[in-house]
Scaffold this motif. Sequence first.
Motif, PDB file in Angstrom:
ATOM      1  N   UNK A   1      -8.690  -3.651 -16.693  1.00 41.11           N
ATOM      2  CA  UNK A   1      -8.595  -2.566 -15.715  1.00 41.11           C
ATOM      3  C   UNK A   1      -9.858  -1.715 -15.695  1.00 41.11           C
ATOM      4  N   UNK A   2     -10.631  -1.748 -16.775  1.00 38.09           N
ATOM      5  CA  UNK A   2     -11.835  -0.923 -16.852  1.00 38.09           C
ATOM      6  C   UNK A   2     -13.080  -1.619 -16.314  1.00 38.09           C
TER       7      UNK A   2
ATOM      8  N   UNK B   1     -13.437  -6.149  -9.751  1.00 39.75           N
ATOM      9  CA  UNK B   1     -12.671  -7.354 -10.029  1.00 39.75           C
ATOM     10  C   UNK B   1     -11.285  -7.225  -9.397  1.00 39.75           C
ATOM     11  N   UNK B   2     -10.638  -8.361  -9.234  1.00 39.64           N
ATOM     12  CA  UNK B   2      -9.302  -8.375  -8.648  1.00 39.64           C
ATOM     13  C   UNK B   2      -8.308  -7.618  -9.528  1.00 39.64           C
ATOM     14  N   UNK B   3      -8.390  -7.840 -10.842  1.00 33.81           N
ATOM     15  CA  UNK B   3      -7.436  -7.200 -11.752  1.00 33.81           C
ATOM     16  C   UNK B   3      -7.624  -5.687 -11.797  1.00 33.81           C
ATOM     17  N   UNK B   4      -8.858  -5.242 -11.737  1.00 36.70           N
ATOM     18  CA  UNK B   4      -9.126  -3.806 -11.732  1.00 36.70           C
ATOM     19  C   UNK B   4      -8.572  -3.162 -10.464  1.00 36.70           C
ATOM     20  N   UNK B   5      -8.768  -3.801  -9.344  1.00 35.66           N
ATOM     21  CA  UNK B   5      -8.246  -3.271  -8.083  1.00 35.66           C
ATOM     22  C   UNK B   5      -6.733  -3.227  -8.093  1.00 35.66           C
TER      23      UNK B   5
ATOM     24  N   UNK C   1      -4.821  -2.918 -10.746  1.00 29.92           N
ATOM     25  CA  UNK C   1      -4.415  -1.847 -11.650  1.00 29.92           C
ATOM     26  C   UNK C   1      -4.469  -0.490 -10.952  1.00 29.92           C
ATOM     27  N   UNK C   2      -5.580  -0.187 -10.291  1.00 34.80           N
ATOM     28  CA  UNK C   2      -5.726   1.127  -9.665  1.00 34.80           C
ATOM     29  C   UNK C   2      -4.769   1.298  -8.495  1.00 34.80           C
ATOM     30  N   UNK C   3      -4.471   0.207  -7.805  1.00 36.41           N
ATOM     31  CA  UNK C   3      -3.518   0.283  -6.697  1.00 36.41           C
ATOM     32  C   UNK C   3      -2.113   0.585  -7.216  1.00 36.41           C
ATOM     33  N   UNK C   4      -1.729  -0.093  -8.310  1.00 37.36           N
ATOM     34  CA  UNK C   4      -0.402   0.135  -8.888  1.00 37.36           C
ATOM     35  C   UNK C   4      -0.302   1.485  -9.589  1.00 37.36           C
TER      36      UNK C   4
ATOM     37  N   UNK D   1      -1.672   4.270  -8.955  1.00 38.97           N
ATOM     38  CA  UNK D   1      -1.525   5.414  -8.051  1.00 38.97           C
ATOM     39  C   UNK D   1      -0.077   5.579  -7.601  1.00 38.97           C
ATOM     40  N   UNK D   2       0.660   4.462  -7.537  1.00 39.76           N
ATOM     41  CA  UNK D   2       2.060   4.527  -7.090  1.00 39.76           C
ATOM     42  C   UNK D   2       3.048   4.666  -8.237  1.00 39.76           C
ATOM     43  N   UNK D   3       2.841   3.902  -9.321  1.00 37.34           N
ATOM     44  CA  UNK D   3       3.851   3.788 -10.366  1.00 37.34           C
ATOM     45  C   UNK D   3       3.522   4.521 -11.655  1.00 37.34           C
ATOM     46  N   UNK D   4       2.261   4.813 -11.873  1.00 34.98           N
ATOM     47  CA  UNK D   4       1.860   5.404 -13.144  1.00 34.98           C
ATOM     48  C   UNK D   4       1.033   4.418 -13.947  1.00 34.98           C
ATOM     49  N   UNK D   5       0.259   4.939 -14.871  1.00 35.23           N
ATOM     50  CA  UNK D   5      -0.709   4.111 -15.582  1.00 35.23           C
ATOM     51  C   UNK D   5      -0.065   3.123 -16.543  1.00 35.23           C
ATOM     52  N   UNK D   6       0.963   3.533 -17.246  1.00 33.91           N
ATOM     53  CA  UNK D   6       1.571   2.633 -18.235  1.00 33.91           C
ATOM     54  C   UNK D   6       2.330   1.486 -17.577  1.00 33.91           C
ATOM     55  N   UNK D   7       3.028   1.766 -16.489  1.00 37.68           N
ATOM     56  CA  UNK D   7       3.738   0.703 -15.785  1.00 37.68           C
ATOM     57  C   UNK D   7       2.750  -0.261 -15.139  1.00 37.68           C
ATOM     58  N   UNK D   8       1.653   0.274 -14.650  1.00 39.66           N
ATOM     59  CA  UNK D   8       0.622  -0.585 -14.068  1.00 39.66           C
ATOM     60  C   UNK D   8      -0.010  -1.466 -15.136  1.00 39.66           C
TER      61      UNK D   8
END
Length: 83
Positions: free
Chosen positions: A50-51, A55-59, A61-64, A66-73
């Motif tokens: 995510x850091x 990359x696809x995985x980073x995008x 992570x940031x998309x999720x 913003x909606x669900x929270x960092x730990x769930x993402x």
Amino acid sequence: MTPFPTAAHLASWAGVCPGNHESTGKKAVRTPKGNPHIKSSLCETAWAASRTRNTYLSAKYWKLSSRRGKKKALVALAHKLLT
């Protein structure tokens, strides 16, 4: 014969599959206990992914996050890495 017939079985064994249990109108979304060593390793890997930049995985992570929270993402990203 493989020990895990599908990717969903492997994710469930590792403890990074999403759960969806509903009781009296309340939804409790938890992951199963699973294997703690693999689960923590996957979450560390997901955090590192995510850091990274562009990359696809980073995008994802940031998309999720913003909606669900960092730990769930983070758990969702670990599931994505495993499957």
